[in-house]
Structure formats: structure tokens, C-alpha cells
Scaffold this motif. Structure first.
Motif, short mmCIF file in Angstrom:
data_model
loop_
_atom_site.label_atom_id
_atom_site.label_comp_id
_atom_site.label_asym_id
_atom_site.label_seq_id
_atom_site.Cartn_x
_atom_site.Cartn_y
_atom_site.Cartn_z
N ASN A 137 1.82 1.68 -3.43
CA ASN A 137 0.65 2.20 -4.15
C ASN A 137 0.51 3.70 -3.95
OD1 ASN A 137 -0.13 -0.16 -5.31
ND2 ASN A 137 -1.66 -0.68 -3.77
N ALA A 138 0.75 4.13 -2.70
CA ALA A 138 0.66 5.56 -2.42
C ALA A 138 1.61 6.32 -3.34
CB ALA A 138 0.99 5.83 -0.96
N ALA A 139 2.83 5.79 -3.49
CA ALA A 139 3.82 6.45 -4.34
C ALA A 139 3.36 6.46 -5.80
CB ALA A 139 5.17 5.75 -4.22
N ARG A 140 2.74 5.36 -6.22
CA ARG A 140 2.24 5.31 -7.60
C ARG A 140 1.20 6.41 -7.83
NH1 ARG A 140 2.59 0.41 -10.55
NH2 ARG A 140 1.92 1.63 -12.34
N THR A 141 0.23 6.54 -6.90
CA THR A 141 -0.81 7.54 -7.13
C THR A 141 -0.25 8.96 -7.09
OG1 THR A 141 -1.39 7.71 -4.79
CG2 THR A 141 -2.59 6.09 -6.07
N LEU A 142 0.94 9.13 -6.48
CA LEU A 142 1.53 10.46 -6.44
C LEU A 142 2.33 10.74 -7.70
CD1 LEU A 142 2.59 10.49 -2.72
CD2 LEU A 142 0.83 11.90 -3.77
N GLY A 143 2.34 9.78 -8.62
CA GLY A 143 2.95 10.06 -9.91
C GLY A 143 4.28 9.37 -10.17
N ALA A 144 4.66 8.39 -9.33
CA ALA A 144 5.95 7.73 -9.54
C ALA A 144 5.78 6.45 -10.35
CB ALA A 144 6.60 7.42 -8.20
N PRO A 145 6.51 6.29 -11.45
CA PRO A 145 6.50 5.02 -12.17
C PRO A 145 7.23 3.93 -11.36
CG PRO A 145 8.06 6.53 -13.17
CD PRO A 145 7.34 7.30 -12.11
N PRO A 146 6.98 2.65 -11.64
CA PRO A 146 7.50 1.57 -10.80
C PRO A 146 8.99 1.66 -10.47
CG PRO A 146 6.02 0.66 -12.41
CD PRO A 146 6.12 2.12 -12.72
N ILE B 227 11.29 4.46 -2.63
CA ILE B 227 10.50 3.96 -1.49
C ILE B 227 10.96 2.57 -1.06
CG2 ILE B 227 8.18 3.45 -0.65
CD1 ILE B 227 8.64 6.39 -1.38
N SER C 90 10.89 4.31 -10.24
CA SER C 90 11.10 5.37 -9.24
C SER C 90 10.60 4.91 -7.88
CB SER C 90 10.37 6.65 -9.63
OG SER C 90 10.58 6.97 -10.96
N VAL C 91 9.46 4.22 -7.87
CA VAL C 91 8.93 3.72 -6.60
C VAL C 91 9.96 2.83 -5.94
CG1 VAL C 91 7.17 2.31 -5.49
CG2 VAL C 91 6.52 3.83 -7.35
N GLU D 153 0.82 -1.21 0.00
CA GLU D 153 0.00 0.00 0.00
C GLU D 153 0.86 1.26 0.00
OE1 GLU D 153 -4.00 0.17 0.88
OE2 GLU D 153 -3.33 -0.98 -0.84
N ILE D 154 2.04 1.17 0.61
CA ILE D 154 2.91 2.35 0.61
C ILE D 154 3.46 2.56 -0.80
CG2 ILE D 154 5.10 3.24 1.47
CD1 ILE D 154 4.37 2.26 4.18
#
Lengths: 568, 349
Positions: free
Chosen positions: A191-200, A207, A202-203, A188-189
Motif C-alpha cells: 500500500n505504501a508503494a501504491r500511495t507513492l505512485g506505483a501501479p500494481p 517491492i 510496478s509494486v 501495508e508495505i
């Protein structure tokens, strides 16, 4: 009936008495004492020997009247070689391991369970069997050369083969570790990064990797130390080169005790310093936030590129790890009835069952020795390990001691097993306490040391995950500490105990380095394989290796079943 | 500038249907509540809009652009999680600036904007704290600031206050709604609490078992529920199954009069709060003599369990008034209940 009830009552009462604090603490002191004398004392004693004999030893190594410092130079060369290889192996393991572990931890796809099991396969293969397999694949005319129509093996024995062998046997450990580490980061963390605009990608960089920092570093240390300490496979792959663990075996074979002691101490000190230093560093130092290249990272996160990337990684895994590790099976099929020379004389079947030297019989004896040692070691270590793990997790009154113990438990992990074996020999054998001479019991003592972390670490994990309120419920319902442990905690930890046991058992079954030092006339199967390869009985070596792979594989399957009872 | 539309969206995991042919249109600037039991659908709708849950069939539009196949990072929605999900290794400020950083936006201008957002959610002086040093409410505020700074025009709040204490929950409900309205954002808020949905939302969508049952303004949903589930989920109710004949039905020998229903089998929903309990008879329709069996004081309400004709058990909810002293003394006493025909809700089976 009433007498049975009476016995039960007395028994419960007995447990109540044993649960009293002074008795419990006395027991715990015993457990710690056993840990100290079986696991820590040998290396400490070694260190003491070096210090007391410092002058004569250094004279022998640095200022020998005839050899001058050549002994030291060759030691230095072997240590340097070991470290170079371990370093490169660590880099390769981590670079390949992270993408594979990430895919396994995060994505669901068809055949995932199968791939997961395949990754674990080399875990089951004892390193000497695996080293032999790697030797056949890369280093002989019957291996990869056959497919590319070359006359000779692609690499000859030496650093390159060592490197390939070490990657093959350490990789699975690293992937397994990394997978667990990545799984611990909450999806889920991410996922949070994904919704903030980070591609996998970068996530992962911003993160997952920073959150899993300690685990990734631990994985790297694992790769490094596994490579640094390995003996069995190295013996077969090194050729004229000597890694540090091999050199200890060589010194031992020539009964050059001071040299072996000196080298062992150097290895132990370097390993522990390295481990402690890196751990401390990993915990304290916050990495700066990585720079991000949004456009570029978005591009390489695209599905097509991700697929290609995973494809390349999988191919490299197959080529570097899986096929070399299991090649011996194909080789055995190949030489089963007609040997490498084209006659029946050196076929596996003839060599093992029909030849005059009765290899099947000695193989059986070696197998029995292996199993005996592994069983005894497993039983002793579990009876010492479970209380130790419980003490570390659930006994706050040990305070600072717990921190010390917690670090001390991992020490055998980082010491090359041949150095540990030597330390055990020096303490218990006829140069030390003179209690036990080389043979099966000394093998047991040696194996006790390096399998100890394997039985305690997973147990700590299981006990930490155990919901303590069950214990509290037991206590409030009127059971004593010990009764609650027996009736509530123990049954709930059964699975953890079983998988700990199997891990310890396979580690013991697979060990070569320490066994070589302390075995005397006894033989375990991994050592037997080394002997067979050195005497050029490749077909029988293949037979023994496959036998060992088979046994370990069954055990591995059991572990998997125990670990995931509901997985379909 | 941010409207959302779901067209016939179905989500399956194995044979498990999480969302069943859901169509929903959310206008720009609206604050929508998704109400339903956990796993009944609301959270899945949010995940589908954010792209965190793959859909089996259907289409999703954000601002009339088809985003069905685009990745979460390209949808520009702010997701607020039940468990906050702050990045534990980053400070509050770095959490808030995460969006601009990964998008490659110049941080110097963004930093000023972030400061503004931080003061909006009242997190001044906590900028360099780590998430573990914050209270739940502060963590959730950081999460909202993070989504706003990332440039989200849509806020998806997935049971955002569930992990918070009752008091902070109450505060946040109003505070965040006002913030969202002030910024002109579109918000979708999932919850399983009627009160929360009613309080915060312009319109409410009620879900059960993956199906969208009713989508209307809160008052209509409460007063005119479309089926027995919606009627029962919105307030504690008495539920029976009956046969209506000539505008009346009988439960356990008690005859009830209703108005305007055809003959047939119905589910009856009578909300506890809609039953009137009196000590003296009022001589109105559907009035029955009863015995008070149990009394529970719930806080602002008292819950009475009464029996009519020794056989029909009804639960009644009344405000705890100051006039009644020692309510518990009423246990075993005789009383009267009456049911207003227009408050008896009947739904064809």
C-alpha cells in the motif's frame, strides 16, 4: 482417590527427572542419531560403495570391453532429458504460478475458497494416477482428441507428454508455496508503494518480488526437484524415452546394481550441489533494482487488461493442470459398463469385479499395503520429527549443529525418490547390512527417508509461530520442562501435528519411484496402477486411480478443515 | 493548492459499517486532527482519501477533482503509516527516491531535492542505511521524506507516532507539524490521544463508531462538546444519567444546581479536572462535604476518589502541588468538593 493422586505425583516427578539436562540431551542425541541412520546414512553408504568400487564400476560404465561407453552415453542422455524437462517445467510453473498465487493471496472475490481448493486438487492425486490421467487426456484417442475430432492422441508418449505431466503434478505445490510467500509480504508495505505512485505491476516488480525473492527461488527449486525426481507418472508418459529416475528403475529391474548406484550418486550430487548453490546465491546476492517503464506498467495494470490477463492464466491452468489431472474420473464414467473396445469385456466394472484374475482382490491387498506403510511411516516420522523440530527451534545449545541439521533435513527433498529407494535397498537389503529384504518393511524404510522433511518442515513452522511465553508461563507456575511440553505446548500444536501427519501420509500413499525399487513382491496402489497400465488394463487402472484420488482428496479436505477451522 | 472534501462517504465491510455518511471539508494548508477510538473512524477516513479502502457510497474530491474512482497511485497523497512500512530491501535514499522512480521522473534533479528533504528530516549520514538499522523515529522521518519526495501535497498521518517512545513522540509532534507548515502541505493526522490532536491540529474532527460527531477548532471542541461521547472522550470524566427538574437534579441524594436546562432526562459529564477539592468549605453553590477514599499519584496529577453522603463516588483530578506533603495521609479525611454549574455538562438522552 489418594492413590490416584499419588500416581499423578509420581508421574510428574518422573517427568521432572526426565527433564534434567543430561537426560534431555541424551534423548536429543538419540533423535539426531535416528535421523542420521534412517535418512542420511543410505545415501552416504551409497557414496561409500561407489568410492570403494570405483574402478570396477567405471570400467563397467566407461570402458566395457563390448559395450564401450554406451552405458554412460545412455545415462547421459537420460540425465540430460530429465534436466531439460525439469528446467522447462520450472519456468512454466513459475510463470503461471506467480499470477495465480498473487491473485489468491491478495484479492478477495466470490468463490475464492472454491478456486483455492481446486488449485490444491492435484496435490491430492498420486503422481502415477495423475500421469495416467494426463496420458488419457493428451495421449489417447479418448481424451482431448475426441473433442477436436482427431483420430489419435494429440501427443504420443515422450518428452512432450512428460512435460505436460510434470507441469500438472508440480504446479499445485509451486502455487501453494508462492501463495504463502506472497502472503508473508505485508500488504501495508505494498500500500505504501501504491500511495507513492506505483501501479500494481510496478509494486510487484519493485517491492513484492524482491522481498519474496528467497521464497520464489525456493518455489522454483521445488518445481525443479519435483520434476527431476518423479518416477510414477514418468513411467507411464515416457514411452521409449528414459528419464534418469526411470533408468534407475530399469537398471534395478535388470539387477544391474553398479549402474544403478552410479546413476543414483550422480543424481544425488547434482541435486544437492544445485540446491546448496542456488540457496547460497539467493541469500547473498542482492538483485539490482529493476528498471521501470512507468507508462507501460500503468497501462498493463489497468483493470481490463488485468482481468484479461487473469482470464488467460486461469484458462491455461484449466487446460494444463486441472482437466488433465482429473480427466481419469470422466474416463472411468465413460468405460464403467462398456469398455473402450465397445464390449463389456474390458469395461471397468467387468475387469475389476467379474474377471477371472480377481483384480478387486489384489487392489484391496495393494490398498491395505499402501495404508499400512503410510501409517507406520507417519507414526515413526512424527515421533522423530516433533522432537527434531523442537530441538531446531528451541534448543540454542546445539549451536552450529543446528545449522547443519537444518540443511540436512532438506536433502531428501531434492534427491529423486528412486535414487533414495535404491540407496535404502543397498544399505539395509541383502547387499548391505542384510537386515531386511525387499517387501513391506523395506518400503517403510524407503518412505521414511523422503517423507522426513514433510513431517519436520511444517512442524518447525508451527513451533516458530508458537508463542513461547505460554511455555515460560508453564515453567514459572512450577511445571517441569517435559510436563510443560505435554500440558501446554503439545495441545497448542495439535493442529500443526495433524496437518504434518496428513502431509506425510499422503506423500507416502502417492509415492511410486522408491517403492518400485524396494517392494519385492509387495504392491502399493500407485505401483499397481503402473502395472495395470503396462498390461493395457486401462479401465481397471482408471478405477484404481479414481479410488486413490478419492482417498487422497478426503485427506486433503481434512487438512483444509484443520488448517482453517473458522473459515466459512 | 490541496483541499480535500468527503461527501457523504460510507464504508462497509460485509455488514460492518466502518464509516457512516461522513462529510468533511479540509482547506488547503490546514493541519487537521482526527480523534477517536481505534477503529472508530479516523484511520478509515485516511485510507479512504488515499484510495486504500473502497467506499460503498459517497464522493471524494481532492482539489475539487472527483477522485472517488481513481487508484491510490494516481491521487498524489503521502501516507504515513503507524508501522512506518519502509521497503526493507531498499536503503533510506532508495526508499526516498522510490516515488520519482516509479513515476519515471528524471532522477538527477530529484536526487538533489531528495538530499534537501533528507537534511530537513535530519537523516544526513544515514542515506545508505536499511530500515532495520534505524530507530523508530528515524524510520518515520524516512517515511515522511519519502512521501514529500514523491511529490505529495497532502500528508495523511495514520497514528504516526503510536509505535514510538514517549520522548521521541513528543519531539516529532512539533517537528513534523512545523515541517508540514513550512512546506505549505495539507495534513490530516489520526490519533486516539486528545493531547496529540490538540497539540498538532488547527481543527479537530471527533469520530465514534464511524460517525463524524464534531469538527471544530480544538478549544471549541474541548469547551463546547456536542455530545456526551465527545465530552467524555476528550478528558477523564464522571458520568451519570439524571432527571433535570427546575434547573436541578439529584444523584444519590445529593442535589446539584444547574442553569438554563429544560426539564428532561440527561447524561451528565463532569470532568475530573473540573471538580474543586478543598480542605475547608468555600460556601459556594454545589458544595458537598465528602470523605477521601483513595489517592493515586499519576505524575503531574493526583487522582482522588471521594464519597459524598456515603453513597456518591466522584473522581477528582488535581495538580500535584508542592505545598501538599504526604498526600497519602489524607486518606479517610474529611474534605469538601464543589462543582461550578457552568462546568457541569448535560446532554439530552
Amino acid at each position: 482417590m489418594s492413590s490416584l493422586d499419588d500416581i499423578r505425583k509420581r508421574y510428574l516427578n518422573f517427568e521432572r527427572i526426565l527433564s534434567q539436562r543430561p537426560i534431555r540431551i541424551l534423548f536429543e542425541i538419540l533423535v539426531i542419531f535416528a535421523f542420521f541412520s534412517f535418512v542420511l546414512l543410505p545415501p552416504l553408504n551409497l557414496l561409500k560403495n561407489i568410492i570403494t568400487d570405483w574402478n570396477s564400476i567405471t570400467e563397467l560404465i566407461f570402458r566395457d570391453p563390448i559395450l564401450k561407453n554406451t552405458v554412460w552415453l545412455s545415462m547421459f542422455r537420460s540425465i540430460a532429458l530429465s534436466f531439460r524437462i525439469a528446467f522447462i517445467v520450472m519456468i512454466i510453473d513459475i510463470m503461471l504460478g506467480i499470477p495465480i498465487a498473487h491473485v489468491l493471496a491478495r484479492y478477495d472475490f466470490k468463490g475464492k475458497t472454491i478456486i483455492d481448493t481446486i488449485i490444491d486438487l492435484p496435490l491430492a492425486v498420486p503422481t502415477s494416477a495423475l500421469g495416467f490421467s494426463v496420458l488419457l487426456f493428451w495421449g489417447s484417442a479418448d481424451g482431448l482428441s475426441k473433442f477436436i475430432l482427431a483420430e489419435e492422441g494429440i501427443f504420443s508418449q515422450g518428452p512432450m507428454l512428460l512435460l505436460l505431466g510434470h507441469v500438472a503434478f508440480s504446479f499445485s505445490y509451486v502455487v501453494r508455496n508462492l501463495k504463502g510467500v506472497i502472503e508473508e509480504v505485508d500488504v501495508e508495505i505494498e500500500n505504501a508503494a501504491r500511495t507513492l505512485g506505483a501501479p500494481p505491476i510496478s509494486v510487484f516488480r519493485t517491492i513484492t518480488a524482491p522481498m519474496a525473492k528467497e521464497g520464489i527461488i525456493a518455489g522454483a527449486i521445488l518445481a525443479f526437484t519435483r520434476s527431476l525426481g518423479e518416477t510414477g507418472a514418468s513411467l507411464l508418459l515416457a514411452g521409449v524415452y528414459e528419464t534418469a529416475p526411470i533408468q534407475i528403475v530399469t537398471f534395478m529391474n535388470g539387477y544391474r546394481i553398479p549402474q544403478a548406484a552410479f546413476l543414483s550418486v550422480i543424481l544425488i550430487i547434482i541435486s544437492i550441489t544445485l540446491l546448496g548453490g542456488v540457496r547460497q546465491y539467493a541469500r547473498k546476492v542482492g538483485l539490482p533494482q529493476p528498471k521501470i517503464y512507468p507508462e507501460f506498467e500503468r497501462k498493463i495494470s489497468a483493470k481490463k487488461i488485468a482481468k484479461t490477463r487473469n482470464g488467460i492464466v486461469s484458462f491455461i491452468f484449466l487446460l494444463l493442470v486441472l482437466i488433465p489431472a482429473l480427466f481419469v474420473i470422466f474416463y472411468l464414467i465413460d468405460v464403467w459398463s462398456i469398455g473402450p473396445s465397445g464390449t463389456e469385456e474390458d469395461s471397468a466394472f467387468f475387469e475389476v469385479f467379474l474377471d477371472s484374475d480377481n483384480k478387486w482382490e489384489s487392489m484391496q491387498v495393494a490398498l491395505i499395503t499402501s495404508v499400512e506403510v503410510a501409517l507406520i511411516v507417519t507414526i515413526i516420522n512424527l515421533s522423530l520429527g516433533i522432537p527434531m523440530a523442537y530441538l531446531l527451534v528451541r534448543r540454542p545449545y546445539w549451536g552450529k549443529w543446528k545449522v547443519v541439521l537444518d540443511m540436512a533435513i532438506d536433502i531428501p527433498l531434492v534427491i529423486p525418490s528412486s535414487a533414495l529407494g535404491f540407496a535404502v535397498y543397498l544399505l539395509w537389503g541383502n547387499l548391505g547390512l542384510k537386515l531386511i529384504s525387499p517387501g513391506i518393511w523395506l518400503i517403510v524404510l524407503a518412505h521414511l527417508t523422503f517423507t522426513y522433511p514433510f513431517s519436520v518442515r511444517p512442524m518447525i513452522n508451527y513451533i516458530e509461530n508458537f508463542d513461547y511465553s505460554y511455555y515460560e508461563a508453564g515453567r514459572t507456575l512450577g511445571a517441569s520442562d517435559l510436563t510443560t511440553f505435554r500440558r501446554v505446548v503439545f495441545p497448542m500444536l495439535k493442529r500443526g501435528i495433524l496437518s504434518s501427519a496428513i502431509l506425510t501420509f499422503t506423500r507416502s500413499m502417492a509415492e511410486t519411484g522408491a517403492t518400485l525399487i524396494v517392494m519385492g513382491n509387495a504392491r502399493t496402489v500407485p505401483v499397481f496402477i503402473v502395472d495395470l497400465v503396462e498390461s493395457e488394463s486401462l479401465s481397471s487402472a482408471a478405477f484404481a486411480a479414481v479410488l486413490l484420488i478419492f482417498i487422497s482428496f478426503i485427506l486433503l479436505l481434512v487438512v483444509r478443515l484443520v488448517d482453517n477451522p473458522t473459515e466459512d | 493548492m490541496a483541499s480535500i472534501e468527503l461527501q457523504n462517504v460510507t464504508v462497509k465491510i460485509g455488514n460492518n459499517i466502518l464509516l457512516d455518511n461522513v462529510s468533511l471539508k479540509v482547506d488547503d494548508g490546514a493541519y487537521i486532527g482526527l480523534l477517536g477510538p481505534s477503529n472508530g473512524g479516523p484511520s478509515f477516513v485516511l485510507k479512504v482519501i488515499a484510495g486504500l479502502l473502497p467506499i460503498y457510497s459517497g464522493k471524494i474530491f481532492i482539489d475539487e477533482v472527483d477522485v472517488t474512482d481513481s487508484h491510490p497511485e494516481d491521487r498524489n497523497v503521502g501516507f504515513i503509516f503507524e508501522q512506518f512500512n519502509l521497503f526493507p530491501h531498499l536503503t533510506v535514499l532508495d526508499n526516498i527516491l522510490y516515488g520519482p522512480r516509479v513515476k519515471g521522473i528524471d532522477l538527477t534533479t530529484k536526487e538533489r531535492e531528495a538530499k534537501e528533504v533528507i537534511s530537513m528530516v535530519r537523516l544526513e549520514n544515514r542515506e545508505s542505511a536499511l530500515s532495520k538499522e534505524l530507530s523508530g523515529g528515524m524510520q518515520q522521518r524516512t517515511g515522511i521524506a519519502r512521501a514529500i519526495t514523491a511529490g505529495a501535497k497532502i500528508l495523511l498521518l495514520d497514528q504516526p507516532y503510536r509505535a514510538l517512545d514517549a520522548k521521541i513522540r513528543e519531539e516529532m509532534r512539533f517537528e513534523i507539524r512545523e515541517l508540514v507548515k513550512e512546506l505549505g502541505m495539507t495534513a490530516i493526522h489520526s490519533t486516539h490521544e486528545t493531547e496529540e490532536a490538540m497539540l498538532t491540529s488547527d481543527k479537530i474532527a471527533v469520530f465514534n463508531e464511524g460517525k463524524l460527531l464534531q469538527f471544530d477548532n480544538p478549544e471549541t471542541v474541548y469547551k463546547i462538546p456536542v455530545n456526551a461521547f465527545v465530552a467524555g472522550f476528550l478528558a477523564e470524566s464522571n458520568k451519570f444519567q439524571v432527571k433535570v427538574k427546575d434547573n436541578s437534579f439529584i444523584i444519590e441524594n445529593s442535589k446539584f444546581i444547574v442553569d438554563g436546562y429544560e426539564d428532561g432526562e440527561y447524561v451528565v459529564i463532569i470532568r475530573q479536572i473540573d471538580v474543586d477539592l478543598t480542605s475547608e468549605p468555600l460556601n459556594v453553590v454545589n458544595e458537598f462535604e465528602c470523605i477521601i477514599d483513595k489517592i493515586r499519584i499519576l505524575g503531574e496529577f493526583i487522582r482522588f476518589t471521594v464519597t459524598i453522603n456515603n453513597s456518591l463516588t466522584i473522581i477528582v483530578r488535581e495538580l500535584l502541588s508542592l505545598e501538599r506533603n504526604n498526600v497519602k495521609n489524607l486518606i479517610g479525611k474529611r474534605a469538601y468538593v464543589n462543582f461550578r454549574p457552568d462546568l457541569i455538562k448535560l446532554f439530552l438522552v
